[in-house]
Scaffold this motif. Structure first.
Motif, short mmCIF file in Angstrom:
data_model
loop_
_atom_site.label_atom_id
_atom_site.label_comp_id
_atom_site.label_asym_id
_atom_site.label_seq_id
_atom_site.Cartn_x
_atom_site.Cartn_y
_atom_site.Cartn_z
N GLU A 167 0.85 -1.19 0.00
CA GLU A 167 0.00 0.00 0.00
C GLU A 167 0.89 1.25 0.00
O GLU A 167 1.99 1.22 0.56
N PRO A 168 0.42 2.35 -0.60
CA PRO A 168 1.22 3.58 -0.61
C PRO A 168 1.65 4.06 0.78
O PRO A 168 2.76 4.53 0.96
N HIS A 169 0.77 3.90 1.79
CA HIS A 169 1.14 4.35 3.14
C HIS A 169 2.28 3.50 3.72
O HIS A 169 3.09 3.99 4.50
N THR A 170 2.37 2.22 3.34
CA THR A 170 3.46 1.36 3.80
C THR A 170 4.77 1.80 3.17
O THR A 170 5.81 1.88 3.85
N ILE A 171 4.75 2.12 1.89
CA ILE A 171 5.95 2.60 1.20
C ILE A 171 6.39 3.93 1.82
O ILE A 171 7.59 4.15 2.05
N LYS A 172 5.45 4.81 2.13
CA LYS A 172 5.79 6.08 2.76
C LYS A 172 6.43 5.85 4.12
O LYS A 172 7.44 6.48 4.46
N PHE A 173 5.87 4.93 4.91
CA PHE A 173 6.44 4.61 6.22
C PHE A 173 7.88 4.11 6.06
O PHE A 173 8.79 4.56 6.76
N ILE A 190 7.07 11.12 12.08
CA ILE A 190 6.54 10.38 10.94
C ILE A 190 5.02 10.42 11.01
O ILE A 190 4.44 10.80 12.03
N GLU A 191 4.38 10.01 9.92
CA GLU A 191 2.93 9.99 9.85
C GLU A 191 2.45 8.55 9.71
O GLU A 191 2.94 7.81 8.86
N ILE A 192 1.54 8.17 10.56
CA ILE A 192 0.92 6.84 10.49
C ILE A 192 -0.59 7.04 10.44
O ILE A 192 -1.18 7.62 11.35
N LYS A 193 -1.19 6.57 9.35
CA LYS A 193 -2.63 6.72 9.13
C LYS A 193 -3.07 8.16 9.31
O LYS A 193 -4.09 8.45 9.93
N GLY A 194 -2.27 9.08 8.77
CA GLY A 194 -2.62 10.48 8.77
C GLY A 194 -2.33 11.22 10.07
O GLY A 194 -2.60 12.42 10.17
N LYS A 195 -1.80 10.53 11.07
CA LYS A 195 -1.54 11.18 12.35
C LYS A 195 -0.04 11.22 12.62
O LYS A 195 0.68 10.24 12.37
N PRO A 196 0.46 12.34 13.17
CA PRO A 196 1.89 12.45 13.45
C PRO A 196 2.29 11.61 14.68
O PRO A 196 1.53 11.50 15.64
N HIS A 197 3.46 10.99 14.57
CA HIS A 197 4.02 10.18 15.67
C HIS A 197 5.52 10.42 15.73
O HIS A 197 6.16 10.74 14.73
N ASP A 198 6.08 10.21 16.92
CA ASP A 198 7.53 10.21 17.08
C ASP A 198 8.05 8.80 16.84
O ASP A 198 7.49 7.83 17.38
N PHE A 199 9.08 8.67 16.04
CA PHE A 199 9.73 7.38 15.81
C PHE A 199 11.11 7.46 16.45
O PHE A 199 11.93 8.27 16.06
N THR A 200 11.33 6.62 17.46
CA THR A 200 12.54 6.69 18.28
C THR A 200 13.49 5.56 17.92
O THR A 200 13.08 4.41 17.74
#
Length: 150
Positions: free
Chosen positions: A44-50, A77-87
């Motif tokens: 899916e495009p969101h997986t490639i973006k991740f 980063i963005e996951i399902k349209g929501k911002p998150h911190d990736f540590t």
């Protein structure tokens, strides 16, 4: 003559069955990882973006029996349209080579988040390897050697 044949056989067999050398520091390759996954998997495009957001940051150093995962700055980063911190947390834990062939190491380790048993590290060449992103996954993360170690 028998000594020459024995010496040749020993040298030849050592080269055939030598394990790839994992010792050194390795950098995740965003380019190789995203390219492979995008071209070879139906994602899916969101997986490639991740993947594009997180691959390319992780740096890992292998010594004879310890893995050192280096820390890195937290990324937004963005996951399902929501911002998150990736540590990227600093970790050190023991590992053991269980077996190998010319292109693959099978290791077990004591990672505090998930302990792996006979996980493959597959070498493309002496300075490039890939691992499944999760055990049993077809998704890959590629790493390139940035130093040979001590």
């Amino acid at each position: 003559m028998k000594k020459v044949i024995a010496l040749f056989s020993a040298l030849f067999l050592n080269n055939v069955y030598a394990c790839p050398n994992i010792i050194g520091t390795w950098q995740s390759s965003n380019e190789l990882s995203v390219k492979h996954n995008k071209e070879n998997l139906d994602l899916e495009p969101h997986t490639i973006k991740f993947m594009n957001d997180v691959f390319g940051v992780l740096k890992i150093t292998f010594t004879e029996n310890v893995v050192h995962m280096h820390s890195a700055p937290t990324k937004k980063i963005e996951i399902k349209g929501k911002p998150h911190d990736f540590t990227y947390e600093e970790l050190r834990y023991e590992y053991k080579i269980e077996s190998c062939n010319k292109k693959t190491l099978f290791i077990s380790d004591q990672n505090p988040y998930y302990q792996s048993k006979n996980e493959p590290i597959t070498f493309i060449d002496k300075d490039t390897y890939w691992v499944p992103t999760m055990p049993g996954s077809d998704e890959r993360e590629y790493f390139v050697r940035i130093s040979k170690g001590i």
